[in-house]
Design an enzyme around this catalytic site. Sequence first.
Site, short mmCIF file in Angstrom:
data_model
loop_
_atom_site.label_atom_id
_atom_site.label_comp_id
_atom_site.label_asym_id
_atom_site.label_seq_id
_atom_site.Cartn_x
_atom_site.Cartn_y
_atom_site.Cartn_z
N THR A 238 36.22 41.78 42.15
CA THR A 238 36.05 42.31 40.41
C THR A 238 36.07 43.88 41.10
OG1 THR A 238 33.52 42.86 40.49
CG2 THR A 238 34.42 40.82 39.37
N ASN B 161 35.70 47.55 40.02
CA ASN B 161 34.45 48.02 38.99
C ASN B 161 35.33 49.35 38.49
OD1 ASN B 161 33.34 46.12 40.30
ND2 ASN B 161 31.28 47.10 40.02
N GLU C 215 33.69 45.24 35.00
CA GLU C 215 34.15 44.73 36.20
C GLU C 215 35.59 43.84 35.94
OE1 GLU C 215 31.63 42.93 39.40
OE2 GLU C 215 29.72 43.26 37.71
P1 ADP Z 1 32.70 45.77 44.78
O1 ADP Z 1 31.59 45.28 44.74
O2 ADP Z 1 32.86 47.13 45.59
O3 ADP Z 1 33.36 46.27 43.29
P2 ADP Z 1 34.15 43.34 45.21
O4 ADP Z 1 33.52 42.45 46.13
O5 ADP Z 1 33.77 43.02 43.64
O6 ADP Z 1 33.55 44.83 45.57
O7 ADP Z 1 35.61 43.71 45.55
C1 ADP Z 1 36.36 44.61 44.44
C2 ADP Z 1 37.68 45.31 45.26
O8 ADP Z 1 38.59 44.24 45.62
C3 ADP Z 1 38.39 45.82 44.26
O9 ADP Z 1 37.83 47.19 43.91
C4 ADP Z 1 39.67 45.88 44.47
O10 ADP Z 1 39.81 47.09 45.61
C5 ADP Z 1 39.78 44.63 45.42
N1 ADP Z 1 40.72 43.47 45.04
C6 ADP Z 1 41.48 42.73 45.60
N2 ADP Z 1 41.89 41.72 44.84
C7 ADP Z 1 41.39 41.82 43.59
C8 ADP Z 1 41.49 41.33 42.23
N3 ADP Z 1 42.45 40.03 42.40
N4 ADP Z 1 40.87 41.32 41.56
C9 ADP Z 1 40.09 42.43 41.39
N5 ADP Z 1 39.67 43.30 42.53
C10 ADP Z 1 40.56 42.96 43.64
N1 RBF Z 2 26.87 38.44 35.69
C1 RBF Z 2 25.67 37.78 35.03
O1 RBF Z 2 24.67 37.93 35.74
N2 RBF Z 2 26.07 37.06 34.02
C2 RBF Z 2 26.99 36.58 33.62
O2 RBF Z 2 27.14 36.02 32.39
C3 RBF Z 2 28.18 37.08 34.23
N3 RBF Z 2 29.64 36.58 33.95
C4 RBF Z 2 30.66 37.10 34.60
C5 RBF Z 2 31.82 36.76 34.07
C6 RBF Z 2 32.97 37.38 34.68
C7 RBF Z 2 34.32 36.59 34.37
C8 RBF Z 2 32.83 38.01 35.90
C9 RBF Z 2 34.18 38.45 36.55
C10 RBF Z 2 31.60 38.63 36.38
C11 RBF Z 2 30.48 38.05 35.48
N4 RBF Z 2 29.22 38.40 35.95
C12 RBF Z 2 28.04 38.13 35.24
C13 RBF Z 2 28.96 39.61 36.92
C14 RBF Z 2 28.69 39.20 38.35
O3 RBF Z 2 27.28 39.07 38.49
C15 RBF Z 2 29.13 40.33 39.29
O4 RBF Z 2 30.75 40.28 39.20
C16 RBF Z 2 28.75 40.20 40.56
O5 RBF Z 2 27.53 40.09 40.69
C17 RBF Z 2 29.31 41.39 41.34
O6 RBF Z 2 28.78 42.58 41.08
MG MG Z 3 33.26 44.31 41.94
#
Ligand code: ADP
Ligand code: RBF
Ligand code: MG
Length: 293
Positions: free
Chosen positions: A170, A172, A227
């Site tokens: 995701t 952020n 996210e």
């Molecule tokens: P963080 O906890 O730092 O957000 P994540 O594990 O959620 O780390 O990974 C997010 C990062 O992955 C994004 O900031 C982006 O640089 C990269 N990324 C690669 N592919 C995707 C994608 N399909 N959707 C969102 N982020 C992506």
């Molecule tokens: N986190 C929650 O605790 N509850 C949720 O219902 C929840 N729904 C999510 C739905 C989507 C589509 C995404 C992308 C994330 C969601 N998350 C939710 C956040 C998730 O906990 C978070 O992406 C990870 O913990 C990474 O920070």
């Molecule tokens: Mg993220």
Amino acid sequence: MLDRAAELFESTGTLGNAQCVRFLCTDVTDLKPYQGPFDAAVFNDTLATEHDSAVAIRAATLLCRPGSTVVVSQRLDDPGTALPSMDVAEYIADLPLEAAAVAVDGKTMDGEGGVAAAKTASGARTEDCCGGSCWTFEVPPLYAMRNKVEMRAPVVSGFGRGSRQMGVPTANMDPAVLAAELSGMRRGVYFGFARLPDDTDQSAWEKCVINVGQRPTFADGDGVTIEVHVLKDFTRDFYGETMECVALGYLRPEMKFAGLSQLVGRIMTDIGLARNALDAECFTRAVVDGQNV
Ligand code: ADP
Ligand code: RBF
Ligand code: MG
């Protein structure tokens, strides 16, 4: 009442393609997702006396398909009965429900605010004939929001859990930059389109799901994060780059799941619903040729 209603319809066919209606009279919190989706849910004088009214109406709403109806009919001021207080507006605040146009005596009533009014519980409310009230809500067709939300912000670091533990990276978006947009958004799961406008290879709009919330499943503080999981395989990270995102639909409130696998399972459902809804022309029109119109 269900027996009387059932008399009006053919019995359920076994082939699955006969026109029929299935009725269930049940504790909604006992239903499993595979028993849905439903076209309508009716709380007939039961919501105020549920163990947890908010939990019950949320469970029903999440089992109802887009375009379906959720009705709450309730006696509230019956003399001599001590009903618990019931705040329908509060229960539905983070649910994908809108006030529905209500048919009364064969005429379509728009409630107080009209179907074009902002989402309100009062707009959905009509008095019934026996001292009770009735609220009629609709799960919006395609989960479409009345007003899209456009966001533009740099991608910042999150908790490093998205991709590594869940397989759902995701991006952020910096919440400090998006304070104004955030103030009008429910905490929950949205879908729409996202892009990296400064990257010539990635500047096209792609489908995405968006979580706006505090991740109650995890204990990592209650700061609100935005996210965005883009439904596309990127071959690289894009921290620090500007992301544009337009939220067009609202799926559900953020929830506390029993564990990671339950959360990931639900996110996969969210992705499926989003992918399907976003094929609709009303959504693709919102982002034409990289121009947000
Ligand atoms: P963080 O906890 O730092 O957000 P994540 O594990 O959620 O780390 O990974 C997010 C990062 O992955 C994004 O900031 C982006 O640089 C990269 N990324 C690669 N592919 C995707 C994608 N399909 N959707 C969102 N982020 C992506
Ligand atoms: N986190 C929650 O605790 N509850 C949720 O219902 C929840 N729904 C999510 C739905 C989507 C589509 C995404 C992308 C994330 C969601 N998350 C939710 C956040 C998730 O906990 C978070 O992406 C990870 O913990 C990474 O920070
Ligand atoms: Mg993220």
